[in-house]
Design a protein around this motif. Structure first.
Motif: not given
Length: 424
Positions: A354-360
């Motif tokens: 999962r990307s950091v943007k997805e995480f945020v």
């Protein structure tokens, strides 16, 4: 110096072990303070304190001498093998992951000794564990530093361990790039001290909590256990060194060794008993989940995402987020499957990046807060993409991640954060 606390004595007047007898003051600030008679302004009080200390020294020396026959029941319990009971030493058991592991072990009827110097851990987590399992002979806490070989040897001499679950370590990638010597010493040297104590006291089973950082930035995804280990930061390098030491030593013994390389940890106990409460000064180096929660609570003005030009779908780093409940389940399964003269190495992850943007985005939904995000340059020592192939651990240990809904894991952790605004 070793401080040992157990059973109903926990968070009351504890038993104290060592040639220098120091009094343990378990305050809300989690400080270890000495009783200093110089603070007394009255000469009579000074004399009274001196007599009191002298009496305690005599009593405790007798209590822990070989001839003393009326030691506390819990002391005897932890110093002897008991048929059908497995006694596990959990290093770093007051920390985020270690405390969750101790909770699971206690729930599964293991006997647990926690050793922690509280530099990263929380005594409040130990208190929660004691409240959940107050019965004598279930849990004891020992305040000690694994870098003190004499103290570690004393712990092993005065307790009978069946296995060691080794979590204790400094564990922030960013911090490791700024303090490399500290990381090499803390991770590599301290592991060596633990191994030497195990060898000297015939403890045959080791579950080592390692990290995916030992792989560095592989060319091919997903990461398998056979993927070359080419770490790119001091944290990963030190962890790999510790793994090498463990494997080399195990080749000369009949030890049972399990090495678990896990990915990015999130979440907290689903029943709300434990959570993550890092020191305030470590927030900058901490996990992205902690930063998201701090931003949602207004402790920091917003979230800083470091690196948007990686070769990933949205330019931010991609990671494999593993829930802490799943992670400790893997450790307990590894303990159950450990076999003499065998070294098992397993990746513990979901198998999905999962990307950091997805995480945020997931964190915003879990908290219900529109978190402000600031995009910055890359952080030294980071890598673009890492996620696991967990097929080996599924096949050999029958382990599969169960808490794979990123938003749900964050929601559970957020609930704990909201009810523990000042940590434990």
């Amino acid at each position: 110096m070793v401080y040992k606390v157990s059973g109903s004595d926990l968070f009351k007047q504890p038993f104290i072990i060592g040639s220098d007898f120091k009094f343990l003051n378990l305050t809300d600030q989690l400080r270890m303070d000495f009783l200093d008679s110089r603070r007394q302004s009255n000469a009579g009080k000074v004399i009274a304190v001196a007599f009191f200390i002298a009496g305690c020294v005599v009593m405790l020396k007798q209590m822990y001498s070989p001839s003393y026959t009326t030691r506390p029941t819990w002391y005897i319990t932890f110093s002897q093998h008991e048929l059908g009971v497995t006694h596990v030493l959990v290093t770093g058991g007051a920390g985020y992951i270690g405390s969750h592991a101790a909770l699971r072990l206690l729930k599964d009827s293991y006997r647990v000794t926690i050793v922690d110097n509280l530099s990263r851990g929380n005594l409040g987590a130990v208190k929660v564990l004691h409240e959940q399992f107050p019965e004598p002979g279930r849990l004891q806490f020992i305040y000690a530093d694994l870098g003190d070989a004499k103290a570690v040897s004393k712990i092993f001499a005065e307790n009978t361990f069946d296995a060691v679950m080794h979590f204790a370590a400094v564990a922030y990638v960013g911090e490791s790039t700024m303090e490399p010597l500290r990381y090499y010493h803390n991770i590599t040297s301290n592991t060596l001290v633990v191994l030497e104590a195990m060898a000297a006291h015939n403890v045959k089973t080791l579950i080592y909590s390692s990290t995916c950082a030992t792989y560095g930035e592989p060319v091919k995804m997903p990461i398998r256990e056979e993927t070359p280990q080419l770490p790119i930061n001091p944290y990963g390098k030190a962890k790999k060194m510790a793994e090498d030491i463990i494997i080399d030593f195990s080749n000369t013994t009949d030890m049972a060794v399990m090495i678990l390389r896990y990915f990015n940890v999130i979440g907290s106990d689903p029943e709300g008993r434990l959570g993550e409460a890092p020191r305030p000064e470590l927030r900058e180096h901490g996990r992205i989940s902690g930063a998201c929660f701090d931003a949602a609570r207004g402790i920091i003005p917003g979230l800083k995402v470091k690196g948007t030009d990686y070769k990933t779908a949205d330019g931010t780093c991609v990671r494999d987020y593993i829930d802490v409940t799943d992670l400790v389940d893997a450790h307990v399964k590894a303990l159950a499957h450990a076999k003499p003269r065998k070294v098992g190495i397993y990746n513990v992850g979901t198998g999905k990046g999962r990307s950091v943007k997805e995480f945020v985005d997931a964190c915003k939904k879990a908290t219900g807060v529109e978190i402000k995000v600031e995009y910055l340059d890359r952080r030294p020592g980071d890598y673009a993409e890492v996620f696991s192939d967990p097929s080996k651990i599924k096949q050999e240990l029958n382990w599969t991640a169960q808490y794979t809904d990123l938003q749900e894991s964050l929601k559970i952790a957020w609930k704990w954060q909201k009810s523990h605004l000042n940590g434990y």
